[in-house]
Structure formats: C-alpha cells, structure tokens
Scaffold this motif. Sequence first.
Motif, short mmCIF file in Angstrom:
data_model
loop_
_atom_site.label_atom_id
_atom_site.label_comp_id
_atom_site.label_asym_id
_atom_site.label_seq_id
_atom_site.Cartn_x
_atom_site.Cartn_y
_atom_site.Cartn_z
N HIS A 1 11.48 41.28 42.45
CA HIS A 1 11.97 40.44 41.40
C HIS A 1 11.14 38.92 41.40
O HIS A 1 10.82 38.36 41.92
CB HIS A 1 13.13 39.79 42.04
CG HIS A 1 14.13 38.83 41.04
ND1 HIS A 1 15.02 38.00 41.42
CD2 HIS A 1 13.96 38.82 39.77
CE1 HIS A 1 15.42 37.23 40.51
NE2 HIS A 1 14.83 37.98 39.21
N PHE A 2 10.44 39.24 40.32
CA PHE A 2 9.30 38.26 39.80
C PHE A 2 9.62 36.67 39.86
O PHE A 2 8.78 35.98 40.39
CB PHE A 2 8.46 38.76 38.76
CG PHE A 2 6.87 38.08 38.77
CD1 PHE A 2 6.11 38.99 39.33
CD2 PHE A 2 6.65 37.19 37.81
CE1 PHE A 2 4.89 38.46 39.25
CE2 PHE A 2 5.42 36.61 37.84
CZ PHE A 2 4.37 37.38 38.51
N PHE A 3 10.69 36.53 39.49
CA PHE A 3 11.29 35.33 39.71
C PHE A 3 11.24 34.54 41.17
O PHE A 3 10.87 33.44 41.31
CB PHE A 3 12.75 35.19 39.22
CG PHE A 3 13.46 33.90 39.55
CD1 PHE A 3 13.52 32.82 38.44
CD2 PHE A 3 14.29 33.66 40.65
CE1 PHE A 3 14.12 31.55 38.76
CE2 PHE A 3 14.93 32.32 40.88
CZ PHE A 3 14.78 31.51 39.95
N GLU A 4 11.18 35.56 42.19
CA GLU A 4 11.28 34.98 43.50
C GLU A 4 9.68 35.33 44.40
O GLU A 4 9.69 35.12 45.50
CB GLU A 4 12.48 35.68 44.23
CG GLU A 4 13.69 35.49 43.73
CD GLU A 4 14.66 36.39 44.51
OE1 GLU A 4 14.86 35.76 45.95
OE2 GLU A 4 15.45 37.22 43.83
N PRO B 1 5.96 31.00 46.29
CA PRO B 1 6.25 29.76 45.63
C PRO B 1 4.97 29.09 44.86
O PRO B 1 5.19 27.92 44.09
CB PRO B 1 7.05 28.85 46.58
CG PRO B 1 6.86 29.62 47.78
CD PRO B 1 6.63 31.11 47.56
N ARG B 2 3.75 29.55 45.54
CA ARG B 2 2.37 28.78 44.96
C ARG B 2 2.04 29.46 43.78
O ARG B 2 1.06 29.06 43.22
CB ARG B 2 1.25 28.97 46.16
CG ARG B 2 1.83 28.18 47.60
CD ARG B 2 1.79 26.59 47.00
NE ARG B 2 3.27 26.11 46.98
CZ ARG B 2 3.54 25.14 45.98
NH1 ARG B 2 2.76 24.44 45.80
NH2 ARG B 2 4.85 24.79 45.99
N LEU B 3 2.66 30.55 43.29
CA LEU B 3 2.41 31.04 41.95
C LEU B 3 2.93 30.26 41.06
O LEU B 3 4.41 29.97 40.96
CB LEU B 3 2.82 32.54 41.83
CG LEU B 3 2.13 33.51 42.94
CD1 LEU B 3 2.73 34.98 42.51
CD2 LEU B 3 0.53 33.65 42.74
N ASP B 4 2.36 29.69 40.16
CA ASP B 4 2.66 28.79 38.85
C ASP B 4 2.83 29.59 37.37
O ASP B 4 1.80 30.19 36.88
CB ASP B 4 1.76 27.75 38.41
CG ASP B 4 2.26 26.60 37.71
OD1 ASP B 4 3.70 26.58 37.40
OD2 ASP B 4 1.65 25.64 37.53
N PHE B 5 4.20 30.03 37.19
CA PHE B 5 4.35 30.56 35.92
C PHE B 5 5.89 30.05 35.57
O PHE B 5 6.65 29.42 36.34
CB PHE B 5 4.24 31.97 35.87
CG PHE B 5 5.37 32.61 37.10
CD1 PHE B 5 6.58 32.90 36.81
CD2 PHE B 5 4.81 32.74 38.37
CE1 PHE B 5 7.51 33.60 37.83
CE2 PHE B 5 5.76 33.25 39.59
CZ PHE B 5 6.83 33.61 39.03
N ASP B 6 6.27 30.60 34.44
CA ASP B 6 7.48 30.12 33.61
C ASP B 6 8.62 31.05 34.47
O ASP B 6 8.89 32.14 34.05
CB ASP B 6 7.51 30.27 32.27
CG ASP B 6 8.75 29.94 31.59
OD1 ASP B 6 9.78 29.55 32.28
OD2 ASP B 6 9.02 29.75 30.54
N ARG B 7 9.21 30.48 35.51
CA ARG B 7 10.31 31.30 36.33
C ARG B 7 11.62 31.40 35.54
O ARG B 7 12.09 32.64 35.81
CB ARG B 7 10.43 30.83 37.74
CG ARG B 7 8.93 30.61 38.58
CD ARG B 7 9.62 30.19 39.91
NE ARG B 7 8.19 30.16 40.49
CZ ARG B 7 7.72 31.12 41.37
NH1 ARG B 7 8.40 32.17 41.68
NH2 ARG B 7 6.56 30.90 41.97
N THR B 8 11.98 30.61 34.50
CA THR B 8 13.19 30.87 33.96
C THR B 8 13.14 32.30 32.94
O THR B 8 13.92 32.97 32.94
CB THR B 8 13.18 29.77 32.75
OG1 THR B 8 13.42 28.35 33.41
CG2 THR B 8 14.54 29.79 32.06
#
Length: 235
Positions: free
Chosen positions: A144-147, A150-157
């Motif tokens: 699940h790419f949203f999860e 945490p150090r990956l910076d992208f639009d989680r929404t």
Amino acid sequence: MRLTPTERDRLLIFGAAELARARRARGLRLNVPEATALVADTVCEAARDGRRLAEAIEQARAVLGPDDVLPGVADVVTEVHVEAVFDDGSRLAVVTDPIGGGGRGGDAPGALLPAPQHPEPEPVAVLRVTNTAAVPVSVTSHFHFFEANPRLDFDRTRAYGMRLCVPAGSSVRFGPGESQEVGLVPIGGDRIAIGFAGLVDGPLDAPGVREEALRRAAACGYLGVPDTTDQETER
C-alpha cells in the motif's frame, strides 16, 4: 517473551506450515489454509536463508503440485501474498500460480508451469517521489504505497488505496536523495490493507478510514501528508 504482531503472525504461519508438512508426510492432501501456509512459510524461510525475492518466489512455486492438494484447492489458491524479511529489508512476495509446479516429496524445483502473464494496467496516477533518507528504500509491487517508508516524500493523499503499477513480485528502488516518477493503480480485490505500516489495518474504503489514516501518518511524521493542524484549530 514479548513478540510484535509481525512476529506472532510469522509463528502462526510456521505452525500451520508444520501441520501441513506432517499431514502431507502421512499421505494426506492439503486444504486451502494448509497449502497457503506451506507456500508462505517457504518464502519466509528462503528469505531467512539469504535468497533474493525472485529466488524465494520460485522456491515456493516448487513446493506443491496439483496432486498434493484436495480437489478445487488449486483453483482457489491462485496467489499467495506474504511479507518476508530479506537481507535488504522487509518485502512483499507475491507467489502467483503457487500450485502449478513442484510436487509431492521434495522442495527441489520440478517441472514448473509458467506463471500466468497479465498485462499491467495503465497507471491512474503518476507521482514524483523523493527519498530523503540516507539509505536506499525499496517498495514492492503490492505494498500500500500510502504507507511506504515515512522518509519518502510524495503526495500521500493521492496515493491512498493505491499500489505501484509494476509486475507482481517486483519492486521500485529509490536511492538516497533520488527523485523519480512512479505510476500507481488502485489496490484490487476486497481492498483490505492489513499490516504494512499499520496506518489502516482494515477496509480501505470504510467511512472515516482514509481521514484517520492521514491523521495517523501525520502524527507519525510521514512526509507528504497535508498539515491538518489549522483545520482542527478552526473546529
């Protein structure tokens, strides 16, 4: 002894797999839970032995053949997903056609049938991802790419309920400080996210789950999560 939920799950898989091995040794044909556990355990043990992801998947495909399972089991168990700890970190292994090859009496590869080839769908979203960590980060196909880390910076929404648009069992590697674009597609099936980073642990589309997952991600310091502090203050 204190065990994490992941460690308890691993022991549960191992116990079920041992039961499956004992029953198969007595000449019994395996049911769905037994076959699933045996395939999943094979992946985990291959990872523990230092095998790579692709090697672990192929080893798991060689464990069972149609003669090892009850009628209809091969039609039900068409994929086995299991999170295993490899030398380069925890990765999701997707074993397609797990009862297509192998056979009774051994773990050595037999006459393996090729995995079914399914063309990858077109991505419905493309995100730019930056790895702000000092170490490489790999994300597997059905995570699940949203999860993701945490150090990956992208639009989680936009990434909520999505996975990478790459072949099953493969992964995308983000080097330290590296930015790249990735394609995402919706998670299929029943759309239930269990495990991963624990931000959802249930149905993805249930009322309020997405908002709660965003809140948890923000509280845990995940990058790319909208700042909701001002909104909460206004309420």
